[in-house]
Design a protein around this motif. Structure first.
Motif, mmCIF file in Angstrom:
data_model
loop_
_atom_site.group_PDB
_atom_site.id
_atom_site.type_symbol
_atom_site.label_atom_id
_atom_site.label_comp_id
_atom_site.label_asym_id
_atom_site.label_seq_id
_atom_site.Cartn_x
_atom_site.Cartn_y
_atom_site.Cartn_z
ATOM 1 N N ILE A 1 0.809 -1.220 0.000
ATOM 2 C CA ILE A 1 0.000 0.000 0.000
ATOM 3 C C ILE A 1 0.840 1.267 0.000
ATOM 4 N N THR B 1 1.693 3.233 -3.157
ATOM 5 C CA THR B 1 0.577 3.816 -3.905
ATOM 6 C C THR B 1 0.159 5.173 -3.359
ATOM 7 N N LEU B 2 0.677 5.554 -2.186
ATOM 8 C CA LEU B 2 0.230 6.767 -1.513
ATOM 9 C C LEU B 2 1.150 7.940 -1.814
ATOM 10 N N HIS C 1 -8.328 8.840 2.433
ATOM 11 C CA HIS C 1 -9.539 8.219 1.881
ATOM 12 C C HIS C 1 -9.723 8.580 0.410
ATOM 13 N N GLN D 1 -7.535 8.714 -1.660
ATOM 14 C CA GLN D 1 -6.662 7.808 -2.404
ATOM 15 C C GLN D 1 -7.169 6.368 -2.314
ATOM 16 N N HIS D 2 -8.435 6.211 -1.879
ATOM 17 C CA HIS D 2 -9.141 4.927 -1.847
ATOM 18 C C HIS D 2 -8.507 3.940 -0.861
ATOM 19 N N VAL D 3 -7.996 4.463 0.250
ATOM 20 C CA VAL D 3 -7.392 3.627 1.285
ATOM 21 C C VAL D 3 -8.001 3.985 2.643
ATOM 22 N N ARG E 1 -6.553 -1.004 4.176
ATOM 23 C CA ARG E 1 -7.326 -1.674 3.112
ATOM 24 C C ARG E 1 -7.477 -0.714 1.953
ATOM 25 N N GLY E 2 -7.059 -1.146 0.763
ATOM 26 C CA GLY E 2 -7.227 -0.335 -0.436
ATOM 27 C C GLY E 2 -8.351 -0.868 -1.291
ATOM 28 N N ASP E 3 -9.154 0.031 -1.826
ATOM 29 C CA ASP E 3 -10.284 -0.379 -2.673
ATOM 30 C C ASP E 3 -9.854 -1.237 -3.841
ATOM 31 N N ASP F 1 -7.026 -7.704 -0.445
ATOM 32 C CA ASP F 1 -7.080 -7.594 1.013
ATOM 33 C C ASP F 1 -6.470 -8.862 1.602
ATOM 34 N N ASN G 1 -13.665 -2.167 4.820
ATOM 35 C CA ASN G 1 -13.585 -1.248 3.677
ATOM 36 C C ASN G 1 -14.288 0.081 3.898
#
Length: 494
Positions: free
Chosen positions: A66, A69-70, A129, A131-133, A160-162, A166, A192
């Protein structure tokens, strides 16, 4: 897989280890340097020989997946990683400063210290959030405060990333989190929902305000499950100096059902930054924990886990349902038709987002140098008169709904500034506004030469903008959404 202990001076994939900064139960933190990477760096290395919990190893893999990706100022910058076939590690930016743990140890604290700090944490969560996490392990030791006063979130081992696998849910069948902070839906293994992070933030605020944990420190699943039906003692029952607005915010974050909490971290931050506009419900005056009958009803509902699980949804979907919409309203009498048209378009915008927060904003223009009088010719406070008029403008937007809907979904703000466009843009940036609806008075020659407030807002807004205008030729009202930061599209609707 490496099994030899690391030592100062050793090199790992070009990184030189200098000093051991911290040894925890799951990992060791090293200060490292690398000729190709400037700035202070930290290496996180799992303690494989002492770990007997598979969740720790899986969590390390999750963070490796994860963190790259941030981006942004609220997370450490990812530098490099090594896998388990050789030496597992993560190298990231070393965040200067301290965690919020010392603040918790010295609790309780006054509301004027808690609110601005927790607003920063909420804004950092909103950035995450977006960033879908979802972090899912928000606690004081995972929140860093830099010397510049910026908040940085760390430790994404339970995140947890969308759009990522997981791993924890796939390989484990137990609730994951830290006992005092884990949300009710996490106990039911829902991983999620961004509102789980808001529950944890509510636990922190409760502790900061009262010096006590709202749910103690449970160490078993049975102990964790009690929060599905037991509510905490209201903060004011522990410390009478907790203001009603802060109790309202805290207890709303700690609601068992996610749909009764704040719809987004941005909406929570807005209330923390503007306590005078917080809508006070029965939560604010609550002096006792709920009755045995209410607790029994919750216990019965908790026997059907599907009822709680069904209320949770992925972070991207939740944020889409809960934008902050700003209506920039001109309350001048000569522009009443425009104000009505603006209200019609605003109604359309919020109708498609069931959990939207509407911020109604007007600007009371002041002089840059001269001292302005706050009273009109009849001795009435101009600011108050504007605020009353703004609330009157907003009320028809929710006609037929329960009054509490208007109170919880709408806030009204009168900004005093010499530059209306700058004031609106600053409000939008500070409050993480997702969509601006603004009226335009027309296109006279002077306005074309000097520029209009709406054009300036559309050109510089950090979000999408809808400009509403009533043309002079009487044609039907049209509106056009203008994408942020796209000058070629910054045209007023005609």
């Amino acid at each position: 897989m490496a099994d030899q202990p690391l030592e100062p001076g050793q090199m790992v994939d070009g990184f030189t280890l200098h000093e051991r900064l911290h040894t925890g139960g799951m990992a060791v933190l090293w200060r490292v340097t690398h000729p190709a990477h400037g700035g202070p760096l930290i290496m996180k290395v799992p303690r494989l020989k002492t770990i007997d919990d598979p969740a720790a190893i899986i969590g390390f893999e999750v963070e490796q997946m994860i963190l790259p990706t941030l981006s942004g100022s609220h997370v450490p910058k990812f530098i490099a990683a090594g896998d388990f076939t050789a030496q597992p590690y993560i190298v990231m930016q070393h965040i200067e400063g301290d965690s919020l743990r010392p603040l918790l140890d010295s609790a309780p604290h006054p509301a004027h210290l808690i609110a601005p700090l927790m607003a920063k944490v909420a804004l950092a969560l909103h950035d995450l959030h977006q960033q879908h996490v979802v972090h899912l392990d928000i606690k004081p030791s995972n929140i860093m405060l830099t010397p510049q006063g910026e908040v940085v979130l760390v430790d994404f081992g339970l995140a947890r990333g969308d759009y990522l696998p997981d791993l924890l849910a796939e390989q484990l069948r137990v609730p994951m989190g830290t006992g005092p902070y884990i949300a009710p839906e996490q106990v039911m293994r829902v991983r999620n929902d961004p509102r789980s992070d808001l529950f944890a933030l509510g636990v922190m605020m409760y502790h900061l305000a009262t010096g006590k944990r709202p749910f103690g420190f449970p160490k078993s699943v049975r102990g964790l499950r009690k929060r599905l039906w037991r509510d905490p003692t209201p903060p004011k029952a522990i410390r009478q100096d907790v203001p009603p607005w802060l109790q309202e915010i805290i207890l709303r974050c700690l609601e068992v059902r996610p749909d009764r909490r704040y719809a987004s971290a941005a909406q929570l931050a807005q209330d923390l930054q503007n306590p005078q506009t917080v809508a006070l419900t029965e939560r604010a005056a609550r002096a006792y924990a709920d009755s045995s009958l209410v607790v029994l009803r919750r216990w019965l509902r908790a026997q059907n886990p599907a009822s709680l699980v069904s209320q949770s949804q992925a972070v991207s979907r939740q944020l889409a349902a809960a934008p902050i919409v700003m209506a920039a309203v001109d309350l001048s009498h000569e522009w009443e038709d425009l104000a009505e048209a603006l209200r019609a378009v605003t109604r359309q915008v919020i109708a498609i987002a069931p959990e939207a927060r509407l911020s109604c904003v007007t600007v009371l223009k002041t002089h840059r140098i001269a001292t302005d009088s706050h009273l009109d010719e009849e001795g009435r406070n101009v600011h108050v008169q504007k605020l009353v008029a703004l609330k009157h403008w907003a009320r028809p937007l929710f006609a037929g709904d329960h009054p509490s809907v208007l109170e919880e979904r709408v806030t009204c703000h009168v900004l005093e500034a010499p530059d209306p466009a700058a004031a609106l843009l600053d409000y939008a940036q500070t409050n993480k506004v997702d969509h601006i609806v603004i009226g335009s008075r027309g296109a006279g020659s002077i306005r074309r030469y000097l520029g209009s407030v709406s054009a300036a807002v559309a050109a510089q807004a950090p979000c999408s903008v809808t400009i509403v205008r009533i043309p002079e030729d009487g044609r039907p009202l049209l509106s056009e959404r203008v994408a942020a930061l796209q000058p070629d599209s910054e045209t007023e609707a005609a």
